[in-house]
Design an enzyme around this catalytic site. Structure first.
Site, PDB file in Angstrom:
ATOM      1  N   ASP A 280     -88.748  30.972 -51.417  1.00 11.21           N
ATOM      2  CA  ASP A 280     -88.525  29.693 -50.763  1.00 11.21           C
ATOM      3  C   ASP A 280     -89.750  29.316 -49.940  1.00 11.21           C
ATOM      4  OD1 ASP A 280     -85.959  29.700 -51.810  1.00 11.21           O
ATOM      5  OD2 ASP A 280     -85.075  30.574 -50.004  1.00 11.21           O
ATOM      6  N   ARG A 281     -89.955  28.027 -49.741  1.00 13.91           N
ATOM      7  CA  ARG A 281     -91.141  27.545 -49.024  1.00 13.91           C
ATOM      8  C   ARG A 281     -91.302  28.223 -47.664  1.00 13.91           C
ATOM      9  NH1 ARG A 281     -90.838  21.526 -47.105  1.00 13.91           N
ATOM     10  NH2 ARG A 281     -89.445  22.571 -45.622  1.00 13.91           N
TER      11      ARG A 281
END
Length: 217
Positions: free
Chosen positions: A56-57
């Site tokens: 995930d970012r």
């Protein structure tokens, strides 16, 4: 430039310590992503490396990239066969009731016009399993190690909230935002390779964890 973030490098694989805030895939709304850094990660090859899996970012840590298509296919098969060992650390908002456990909770995607999409536990969802244990406690929060045995979207984040009962600190979807960001870090990765040494990488301890009083255990 991500050259200084390299944790492992050989002729077919590259592992980087992905910074929190850097998206692996180009965001729909535009902006910087891993793609903007690939030209600096060729290390003598003409071909750009390709991410084998996703983080995930706002999750930092070990990200595996392949350096040729044949290696990419083998690495993907290793992930699909659950042969890859992944270890994460997270700070949770609250201390779990138990010191360790296993979350066996299938996950499914849900979407609403008001809140967009998210993952949630659903018996009809995809099988999802995570082993966890508490490493330390401080000021009403806990440092927890997670070892996911599957690789579902947002798996650790949902298992922390719905399985362990405490959200990841700073999780903007399943918890509450925090000025220091989301406290989830992919600290170690091991990928078996038949006939070759395993890919073994360990990411440095994140500064944002130390700033919250949790040093490396």
């Amino acid at each position: 430039m991500l050259g200084q973030h390299v944790l492992f490098l050989d002729g077919e694989a590259l592992v980087i310590d992905k910074p929190a805030g850097l998206a692996v895939d180009p965001p729909r709304a535009g902006g910087i992503s891993l793609e903007n850094h690939l030209a600096s990660l060729t290390f003598g090859f003409r071909r750009w490396p390709v991410a084998v899996h996703r983080l995930d970012r706002d999750t930092s840590g070990c990200l595996l990239l392949s350096r040729n298509p044949k290696a990419h296919a083998r690495f993907q098969q290793a992930f699909e066969a659950h042969q890859v060992t992944k270890r994460y650390v997270a700070i949770l908002d609250g201390v779990p009731d138990a010191a360790e456990g296993v979350v066996d909770l299938p996950l499914a995607k849900v979407s609403t016009a008001a809140h967009g999409w998210r993952m949630t536990g659903d018996p009809r969802g995809k099988a999802s399993r995570t082993v966890w244990r508490v490493l330390a406690e401080r000021d009403g929060r806990a440092l927890v190690e997670f070892r996911p045995e599957t690789g579902r979207t947002h798996q650790i984040r949902v298992h922390a909230l719905e399985g362990v009962g405490r959200p990841v600190t700073g999780d903007p979807v399943y918890g509450a935002a925090h000025p220091g960001g989301m406290m989830l870090h992919a600290i170690a990765l091991t990928v078996p390779r038949p006939g070759k040494p395993d890919i073994i990488a360990e990411a440095p301890w994140p500064d944002r964890f130390t700033a919250m009083g949790f040093g490396a255990p």
